[in-house]
Design a protein around this motif. Structure first.
Motif, short mmCIF file in Angstrom:
data_model
loop_
_atom_site.label_atom_id
_atom_site.label_comp_id
_atom_site.label_asym_id
_atom_site.label_seq_id
_atom_site.Cartn_x
_atom_site.Cartn_y
_atom_site.Cartn_z
N ALA A 115 6.08 0.36 -5.03
CA ALA A 115 6.99 -0.78 -4.82
C ALA A 115 8.44 -0.31 -4.81
O ALA A 115 9.20 -0.55 -5.75
CB ALA A 115 6.78 -1.83 -5.92
N PRO A 116 8.85 0.41 -3.75
CA PRO A 116 10.26 0.84 -3.66
C PRO A 116 11.18 -0.39 -3.64
O PRO A 116 10.89 -1.38 -2.97
CB PRO A 116 10.32 1.59 -2.33
CG PRO A 116 8.90 1.93 -2.00
CD PRO A 116 8.08 0.83 -2.57
N THR A 117 12.27 -0.30 -4.39
CA THR A 117 13.23 -1.41 -4.42
C THR A 117 14.62 -0.85 -4.68
O THR A 117 14.77 0.29 -5.14
CB THR A 117 12.85 -2.43 -5.51
OG1 THR A 117 13.62 -3.61 -5.36
CG2 THR A 117 13.11 -1.87 -6.91
N THR A 118 15.63 -1.64 -4.38
CA THR A 118 16.99 -1.17 -4.60
C THR A 118 17.66 -1.91 -5.75
O THR A 118 17.72 -3.14 -5.76
CB THR A 118 17.86 -1.37 -3.34
OG1 THR A 118 17.74 -2.71 -2.87
CG2 THR A 118 17.46 -0.42 -2.25
N ILE A 119 18.10 -1.15 -6.72
CA ILE A 119 19.01 -1.65 -7.77
C ILE A 119 20.14 -0.63 -7.79
O ILE A 119 20.12 0.32 -8.55
CB ILE A 119 18.32 -1.76 -9.13
CG1 ILE A 119 17.07 -2.64 -9.03
CG2 ILE A 119 19.27 -2.33 -10.19
CD1 ILE A 119 16.25 -2.70 -10.29
N PRO B 246 0.86 -1.21 0.00
CA PRO B 246 0.00 0.00 0.00
C PRO B 246 0.89 1.25 0.00
O PRO B 246 2.08 1.17 0.31
CB PRO B 246 -0.79 -0.13 1.31
CG PRO B 246 -0.67 -1.55 1.71
CD PRO B 246 0.64 -2.04 1.18
N PHE B 247 0.30 2.40 -0.34
CA PHE B 247 1.10 3.62 -0.36
C PHE B 247 1.46 4.01 1.07
O PHE B 247 0.65 4.59 1.80
CB PHE B 247 0.35 4.77 -1.03
CG PHE B 247 1.27 5.90 -1.40
CD1 PHE B 247 1.75 6.01 -2.69
CD2 PHE B 247 1.68 6.83 -0.46
CE1 PHE B 247 2.62 7.05 -3.04
CE2 PHE B 247 2.54 7.86 -0.79
CZ PHE B 247 3.02 7.97 -2.09
N THR B 248 2.65 3.64 1.45
CA THR B 248 3.16 3.93 2.79
C THR B 248 4.65 4.21 2.68
O THR B 248 5.32 3.72 1.75
CB THR B 248 2.91 2.77 3.75
OG1 THR B 248 3.56 3.05 5.01
CG2 THR B 248 3.50 1.47 3.20
N PHE C 70 8.54 1.17 4.48
CA PHE C 70 8.82 0.10 3.52
C PHE C 70 10.17 -0.58 3.77
O PHE C 70 10.69 -1.29 2.90
CB PHE C 70 8.78 0.65 2.09
CG PHE C 70 9.70 1.81 1.85
CD1 PHE C 70 11.03 1.64 1.49
CD2 PHE C 70 9.23 3.11 1.98
CE1 PHE C 70 11.87 2.71 1.27
CE2 PHE C 70 10.06 4.21 1.77
CZ PHE C 70 11.39 4.00 1.40
N PHE C 71 10.75 -0.36 4.95
CA PHE C 71 12.05 -0.98 5.26
C PHE C 71 11.97 -2.50 5.09
O PHE C 71 12.90 -3.12 4.60
CB PHE C 71 12.46 -0.62 6.69
CG PHE C 71 13.81 -1.14 7.09
CD1 PHE C 71 14.97 -0.50 6.69
CD2 PHE C 71 13.93 -2.28 7.88
CE1 PHE C 71 16.23 -0.99 7.06
CE2 PHE C 71 15.16 -2.77 8.25
CZ PHE C 71 16.32 -2.12 7.84
#
Length: 550
Positions: free
Chosen positions: A526-530, A101-103, A106-107
């Motif tokens: 959907a924050p993610t790390t690349i 959800p939009f929050t 997100f850790f």
């Protein structure tokens, strides 16, 4: 058989009762002798290598684990060679399958394994990056200590192939770092950035012209690829006087290198493995060679122009070359001692391309996403921009006085820092860190994201979007603690932070002059790390042209 007249014959046989010392010897050839020596040396080297490998993947980790446990630190037991890597990436891949959800909390999606360890062990735990233990800290005072003692807590040297992605200043230590920092500093002075502002403006105009061709009144646009191209174009113009079209091939190669680097992070690097001609190793080297060739062409062209008497240009490359040349002339020392070598120049240019593009694009995309969600702050920012510039192109002095825009950018950087964590390593001798004794070979992990979201530091509203917390500046918001460091901190703070902020202010100001925007129903959070923190599924936003905008 030996005999002589009048004497009986004496027969000599190879009887076991006769000592070998009295038997005739077969002479060893010189080649055979050298071969045996070579084989012996080879066996010694192999045994030594085997011992080092066994020590590296078993004895050393177990020894370090015991030392950490004795100090009260908790963590998973060491697992041969891989440590926690397999579990880390298994959980990460699982998390990437599901949006949230939009929050801003997100850790657990970005770092599911660390989140699990934090819940299990509490603060002061360690994890395993292959056979290397990582102590995770969030205490502001300990963070200050790590950043301040840059010669004791140094950047880790992991897979050498990963270092191909971002060479230059960011990877140097000691005297070489000091020399390069000194030579590069002039390129990032505010007065120099002021000269680059027209280049930023040109890049933003070109992007918005593309938007206006597809947005007649109001339309949904995934702004993420446009912002990526914008920052790439801006860094090309500001750094090298070229446009994104001219540097397109470099950015394509950097994108592929980034993807391969992510794969390399998921495996344990075995010393010497980079020389094995695997498909990944070969491709990484091929891409690096092509990028270096392209950058060499840019530098050669500029060097010939300067040798022909043309003055140094006011872009980053021109300032860098001029700074290096003046350093050489000032001291009259050999090129390899002062100034920069040719390879150094290429490495710094590659770093400009990679870091300059990544940081600004992710800052802009999250800013647009958040202002799409929080319309009141979008309105306040637009009102400030129109009051300052009207419909005119923003100027440098005006950008420096945008208080609301600055507050918004700082809050975006707090909630969505481009780089979410940094590591430092103790190499030579045991180091004190608060009450801890950190043995050589241990990494110290600083989670920027976790610190920025910590309610003990920021309050119960730590994961809420509240730009007003920066109304009195960073020092007041952090109460003097090292709890906000999106660009690092201390002597090694990112040299390009002002570059990124000025570019972001310019782009945001020009966008808000001509468009309003809100989140599309198709937007997926959907924050993610690349390498950096990105929106996994893009940034689908409904753009609306403002009346009266050109």
């Amino acid at each position: 058989m030996l005999s002589s007249p009048g004497h009986p014959s004496i027969v000599i046989t190879r009887d076991s009762s006769i000592p070998k010392a009295f038997l005739p010897r077969k002479r060893m050839g010189g080649f055979d002798y050298l071969l045996k020596i070579a084989i012996g040396i080879g066996l010694i080297l192999i045994l030594r290598w085997v011992w080092k490998m066994v020590n590296w993947v078993w004895f050393q980790p177990r020894k370090l684990e015991n030392q950490l446990k004795k100090q009260g630190l908790k963590g998973n037991s060491y697992r041969f060679m891989y440590g926690d890597l397999k579990e880390t990436f298994r959980m990460r891949n699982e998390a990437r399958k599901n949006p949230i959800p939009f929050t801003h909390h997100f850790f657990s999606r970005v770092f599911p394994f660390l989140h699990q360890c934090l819940n299990k062990y509490g603060e002061g735990f360690y994890t395993w990056l292959g056979p290397v233990p990582v102590i995770h800290i969030t205490d502001p005072e300990l963070t200050r200590e790590v950043f301040t003692k840059m010669n004791e807590f140094r950047k880790p040297k992991l897979n050498p192939l990963i270092g191909l992605l971002a060479p230059g200043l960011v990877s140097h230590e000691g005297e070489k770092w000091m020399k390069h920092r000194k030579l590069i500093n002039p390129a990032f002075h505010m007065e120099k950035l002021k000269l680059m502002l027209p280049a930023f403006g040109t890049s933003v105009k070109e992007m918005m012209n593309k938007w206006e061709k597809i947005v007649l009144d109001s339309s949904e646009v995934d702004v993420w690829p446009y912002l990526t191209s914008l920052s790439a174009d801006a860094i090309s113009r500001a750094a090298f006087g070229s446009s994104f079209e001219e540097g397109r091939r470099i950015f394509e190669l950097l994108k592929e290198q980034t993807e391969l680097t992510l794969r390399l992070f998921q495996s344990v690097y075995i010393p010497g493995w980079r020389y094995v001609p695997t498909p990944t190793n070969k491709r990484m080297k091929e891409m690096n060679s092509e990028i270096q060739k392209l950058l060499k062409g840019i530098i050669d062209k500029r060097k010939k122009a300067m040798e022909a008497g043309e003055p140094a240009k006011d872009d980053l490359l021109g300032i860098l070359m001029d700074s290096s040349m003046k350093e050489l002339q000032r001291f009259g020392s050999p090129k390899q001692q002062l100034g920069m070598s040719y390879q150094d120049m290429i490495d710094e240019c590659k770093l400009f391309y990679f870091a300059g593009q990544e940081t600004t694009s992710v800052l802009l995309v999250w800013t647009m996403i958040l202002l799409s969600k929080y319309q009141d702050w979008q309105t306040r920012a637009r009102e400030e921009i129109l009051a300052t510039f009207g419909d005119n192109q923003p100027n440098f002095d005006g950008l420096q006085h945008l208080k609301i825009v600055t507050m918004i950018l700082h809050e975006v950087l707090r909630l969505y820092p481009p780089v979410v964590s940094v590591n430092r390593k103790v190499y030579d001798h045991e180091m004190k860190l608060g009450n801890l004794s950190v043995p050589p070979g241990v990494l110290v992990g600083l989670s920027i994201l976790n610190t920025h979201h910590d309610p003990k530091i920021w309050g119960d509203d730590a994961t809420e979007f509240k730009p007003e917390r920066f109304s009195g500046g960073i020092a007041k918001a952090t109460k003097g603690n090292i709890s906000f460091f999106p660009f690092g901190w201390g002597p090694r703070i990112c040299i390009g932070q002002n570059f990124a902020i000025v570019e972001a202010k310019m782009a945001l100001s020009m966008i808000l002059q001509r468009f309003s925007f809100k989140l599309s129903p198709s937007y997926t959070h959907a924050p993610t790390t690349i390498v950096t923190l990105k929106p996994q599924h893009g940034a689908h936003i409904i753009l609306t042209r403002l009346q009266g905008s050109e």
